[in-house]
Design a protein around this motif. Structure first.
Motif, PDB file in Angstrom:
ATOM      1  N   HIS A   1       4.591 -40.214 -15.725  1.00  0.00           N
ATOM      2  CA  HIS A   1       5.365 -39.665 -14.608  1.00  0.00           C
ATOM      3  C   HIS A   1       5.100 -38.162 -14.453  1.00  0.00           C
ATOM      4  O   HIS A   1       4.907 -37.668 -13.339  1.00  0.00           O
ATOM      5  CB  HIS A   1       6.851 -39.930 -14.838  1.00  0.00           C
ATOM      6  CG  HIS A   1       7.728 -39.459 -13.741  1.00  0.00           C
ATOM      7  ND1 HIS A   1       7.774 -40.078 -12.510  1.00  0.00           N
ATOM      8  CD2 HIS A   1       8.596 -38.423 -13.680  1.00  0.00           C
ATOM      9  CE1 HIS A   1       8.628 -39.432 -11.741  1.00  0.00           C
ATOM     10  NE2 HIS A   1       9.136 -38.423 -12.428  1.00  0.00           N
ATOM     11  N   ALA A   2       5.071 -37.433 -15.558  1.00  0.00           N
ATOM     12  CA  ALA A   2       4.815 -35.990 -15.509  1.00  0.00           C
ATOM     13  C   ALA A   2       3.412 -35.700 -14.992  1.00  0.00           C
ATOM     14  O   ALA A   2       3.210 -34.771 -14.211  1.00  0.00           O
ATOM     15  CB  ALA A   2       5.008 -35.377 -16.900  1.00  0.00           C
ATOM     16  N   ARG A   3       2.438 -36.497 -15.408  1.00  0.00           N
ATOM     17  CA  ARG A   3       1.061 -36.298 -14.932  1.00  0.00           C
ATOM     18  C   ARG A   3       0.944 -36.588 -13.436  1.00  0.00           C
ATOM     19  O   ARG A   3       0.261 -35.873 -12.712  1.00  0.00           O
ATOM     20  CB  ARG A   3       0.104 -37.186 -15.708  1.00  0.00           C
ATOM     21  CG  ARG A   3      -0.116 -36.710 -17.116  1.00  0.00           C
ATOM     22  CD  ARG A   3      -0.996 -37.645 -17.903  1.00  0.00           C
ATOM     23  NE  ARG A   3      -1.280 -37.109 -19.219  1.00  0.00           N
ATOM     24  CZ  ARG A   3      -1.729 -37.826 -20.220  1.00  0.00           C
ATOM     25  NH1 ARG A   3      -1.975 -39.116 -20.061  1.00  0.00           N
ATOM     26  NH2 ARG A   3      -1.954 -37.267 -21.385  1.00  0.00           N
ATOM     27  N   ALA A   4       1.627 -37.630 -12.959  1.00  0.00           N
ATOM     28  CA  ALA A   4       1.609 -37.947 -11.526  1.00  0.00           C
ATOM     29  C   ALA A   4       2.277 -36.838 -10.732  1.00  0.00           C
ATOM     30  O   ALA A   4       1.804 -36.461  -9.651  1.00  0.00           O
ATOM     31  CB  ALA A   4       2.299 -39.285 -11.274  1.00  0.00           C
ATOM     32  N   ASN A   5       3.368 -36.295 -11.248  1.00  0.00           N
ATOM     33  CA  ASN A   5       4.061 -35.211 -10.551  1.00  0.00           C
ATOM     34  C   ASN A   5       3.221 -33.947 -10.510  1.00  0.00           C
ATOM     35  O   ASN A   5       3.296 -33.194  -9.539  1.00  0.00           O
ATOM     36  CB  ASN A   5       5.414 -34.929 -11.195  1.00  0.00           C
ATOM     37  CG  ASN A   5       6.467 -35.915 -10.771  1.00  0.00           C
ATOM     38  OD1 ASN A   5       6.279 -36.682  -9.827  1.00  0.00           O
ATOM     39  ND2 ASN A   5       7.582 -35.915 -11.473  1.00  0.00           N
TER      40      ASN A   5
END
Length: 76
Positions: free
Chosen positions: A45-49
């Motif tokens: 999720h952090a990488r996508a954000n």
């Protein structure tokens, strides 16, 4: 330049859950709200954000540039 590099944006910070740094194998439980999950889920999720945030920045700066161009007085 920002739009070109947005696809290369990466998350390089620390994952946290309620202020505590998470490590692989940890899980975050959130009551009454969105979020939480395993370390791997939160990392994805952090990488996508990170990628999405880079595109938002590029779109914002492009829009401001166009507005400044349109608002500038016409040359004689």
């Amino acid at each position: 330049m920002a739009a070109y590099r947005a696809k290369d944006a990466v998350f390089d910070g620390e994952l946290t859950c309620d202020g505590e740094v998470m490590r692989p194998g940890d899980a975050c439980v959130v009551f009454g709200g969105d979020g939480g999950g395993s370390y791997a889920e939160m990392l994805n999720h952090a990488r996508a954000n990170a990628n999405n945030d880079a595109w938002v920045y590029a779109e914002f700066t492009g829009t401001v540039g166009i507005l400044l161009l349109l608002a500038s007085p016409a040359s004689p």
